[in-house]
Design a protein around this motif. Structure first.
Motif, short mmCIF file in Angstrom:
data_model
loop_
_atom_site.label_atom_id
_atom_site.label_comp_id
_atom_site.label_asym_id
_atom_site.label_seq_id
_atom_site.Cartn_x
_atom_site.Cartn_y
_atom_site.Cartn_z
N SER A 99 -10.35 -47.76 -43.45
CA SER A 99 -9.56 -48.65 -42.61
C SER A 99 -8.13 -48.14 -42.45
O SER A 99 -7.59 -48.12 -41.35
N THR A 100 -7.53 -47.70 -43.56
CA THR A 100 -6.16 -47.20 -43.52
C THR A 100 -6.05 -45.93 -42.67
O THR A 100 -5.11 -45.77 -41.89
N GLN A 101 -7.03 -45.04 -42.81
CA GLN A 101 -7.00 -43.81 -42.02
C GLN A 101 -7.09 -44.09 -40.53
O GLN A 101 -6.30 -43.56 -39.74
N ILE A 102 -8.02 -44.92 -40.13
CA ILE A 102 -8.23 -45.13 -38.70
C ILE A 102 -7.11 -45.96 -38.08
O ILE A 102 -6.68 -45.72 -36.95
N GLU A 103 -6.57 -46.93 -38.84
CA GLU A 103 -5.45 -47.72 -38.34
C GLU A 103 -4.18 -46.89 -38.30
O GLU A 103 -3.44 -46.89 -37.30
N GLY A 104 -3.90 -46.17 -39.39
CA GLY A 104 -2.69 -45.37 -39.48
C GLY A 104 -2.67 -44.26 -38.45
O GLY A 104 -1.65 -44.03 -37.79
N GLU A 105 -3.81 -43.58 -38.28
CA GLU A 105 -3.89 -42.51 -37.28
C GLU A 105 -3.61 -43.05 -35.88
O GLU A 105 -2.83 -42.48 -35.12
N SER A 106 -4.25 -44.18 -35.54
CA SER A 106 -4.10 -44.72 -34.19
C SER A 106 -2.67 -45.18 -33.91
O SER A 106 -2.18 -45.08 -32.79
N LEU A 107 -1.98 -45.66 -34.94
CA LEU A 107 -0.61 -46.13 -34.75
C LEU A 107 0.39 -44.97 -34.60
O LEU A 107 1.39 -45.10 -33.90
N PHE A 108 0.10 -43.84 -35.24
CA PHE A 108 1.08 -42.75 -35.24
C PHE A 108 0.75 -41.61 -34.27
O PHE A 108 1.65 -40.87 -33.88
N ASN A 109 -0.52 -41.46 -33.88
CA ASN A 109 -0.84 -40.26 -33.10
C ASN A 109 -0.41 -40.34 -31.64
O ASN A 109 -0.40 -39.32 -30.94
N ASP A 110 -0.05 -41.53 -31.16
CA ASP A 110 0.35 -41.61 -29.75
C ASP A 110 1.69 -40.90 -29.51
O ASP A 110 1.94 -40.40 -28.41
#
Length: 426
Positions: free
Chosen positions: A164-175
């Motif tokens: 959960s942390t990986q997928i949420e964190g990635e989506s929030l920062f990769n943009d």
């Protein structure tokens, strides 16, 4: 009809679909709203083609009256990302900082070039002369996972903590990183100046690093402002200042507003929450931003579904749409798989991690907004009036709709299996 009235009616329609779904369908709300609006759009198109009733022109003009790009990127995006940041647990983020960094930077870059080169080869194979730079441009806007779609659908399924942390964190920062790639390729494709290594580096520092620094300063300012008052209502009003004035000022400074909202949201959600809010105020904070998040997501996903009314599909479009979905999924799987080769040298992970990160890497309104920013009139097949924007837009729409409706609605069994595997590991 004014834009304000249009948004009022769209909000009411989104709420109505959500209500009907809660009584009958029991689907995830954003999925139900997207599916419902697409069915309505399809009905309007079919009715117009068969002369049952003529609403297609009115509906198209109504949807077109809302500038989707500005509505999302310069309107509600700040609210949605700030709300997402409020819900991120900082200890979990610290535990997964290297994984999130690699996924947000390396995986996005790999996916961009994989999609671009494979799409270019396919277009040459079927006789569509679509330049490589435009293929790479599509790769850059479709590769970053969409934080709005991910947080709206995947977050609520209670996946194992690390996944959960990986997928949420990635989506929030990769943009932030994805935007730098997109802007660079956009400049090469449509600009007059050729980007250099130094200009790209400067753009990254200004947008990404500048956005993070600005977000920290913004969070610090509002932390102290919130801490100075005991009025519950005033505390909530102050939090609204971050995604409104704070986001607008980021645009003025030419730094990444989305990254600033994520950083300030994490600060207020993990620091100010425990210092500046009482237990009662904390509950008000969560309920208020949950309500804002649900309302704005409802309108956004309704607009995604109704965007179908703006497109004119040609035979070539259908071929490329059908190819784009498996292509983007393949790029996502390979980028995650290669990242995990490195990750597994240092840690043991849930066996369902790669599958969930691949299938749960959803795309949404952000990709559509970037596709809509591409200029019209650069012809690919002039006799059919098919231009670069149309091809990129319909491929993006196909991936986004598949992502929300199919991936979003079928990821639950994977997450349940991951939960079971987590218990076995313990």
């Amino acid at each position: 009809m004014s834009v304000y009235y249009t948004l009022c009616f769209l909000s009411a329609a989104a709420m109505l679909i959500a209500l009907v779904n809660s009584k009958i369908g029991k689907m995830q709300t954003t999925i139900a709203i997207t599916a419902g609006s697409m069915m309505l759009s399809l009905l309007i198109i079919i009715a117009g083609q068969n002369n049952w009733f003529q609403l297609s022109d009115i509906a198209s003009e109504t949807v077109a009256s809302i500038n989707f790009e500005d509505f999302l990127l310069k309107g509600i995006l700040g609210f949605l990302l700030f709300a997402g940041g409020l819900g991120i647990k900082l200890p979990n983020l610290k535990d997964q900082k290297w994984e999130i960094t690699v996924l947000a930077l390396g995986a996005t870059l790999f996916s961009t070039f994989f999609v671009g080169f494979v799409l270019y080869g396919f277009c040459q194979l079927i006789g569509i002369h679509f330049d490589l730079i435009y293929c790479l441009l599509f790769g850059s806007l479709i590769s970053p996972t969409d934080p709005i779609a991910v947080l709206a659908i995947v977050k609520k399924l209670n996946a194992p903590k690390r996944i959960s942390t990986q997928i949420e964190g990635e989506s929030l920062f990769n943009d932030g990183f994805g935007l730098v790639i997109f802007v660079t390729l956009f400049t090469i494709a449509f600009g007059t100046d050729t980007p250099t290594v130094s200009s790209v580096a400067l753009l990254f520092i200004q947008e990404a690093i500048g956005g993070i620094v600005y977000g920290f300063i913004l969070g610090l300012i509002f932390h102290y402002l919130i801490s100075t008052t005991d009025d519950h209502s005033m505390k909530l009003l102050l939090t609204i200042g971050v995604p409104t004035a704070g986001y607008a000022f980021a645009e003025y400074l030419h730094v990444s507003g989305p990254l600033a909202m994520v950083v300030s949201g994490i600060m207020i959600g993990n620091w100010t929450r425990f210092i500046g809010f009482s237990k009662e105020s904390e509950e008000h904070l969560d309920h208020f931003w949950e309500l804002v998040d649900e309302l704005l997501n409802g309108v956004l996903f309704l607009l995604i579904g109704m965007s179908m009314l703006l497109f004119k599909f040609h035979q070539e479009d259908w071929i490329l749409m059908a190819f784009a979905v498996p292509l983007v999924l393949s790029a996502r799987y390979l980028s995650v798989f290669l990242s995990y080769i490195g990750f597994k040298r240092f840690r043991t992970y849930n066996p369902w991690s790669i599958n969930i990160l691949t299938w749960g890497g959803l795309r949404g309104g952000l990709a559509l907004a970037m596709a809509l920013s591409i200029p019209s009139g650069i012809w690919v097949i002039e006799e059919k009036l098919i231009d670069v924007k149309e091809i990129i837009l319909v491929m993006t729409y196909a991936v986004v709709v598949f992502s929300i409706l199919v991936q979003g609605s079928t990821i639950t069994p994977m997450i349940e299996k991951a939960k079971q595997a987590e218990k076995n590991l313990d």
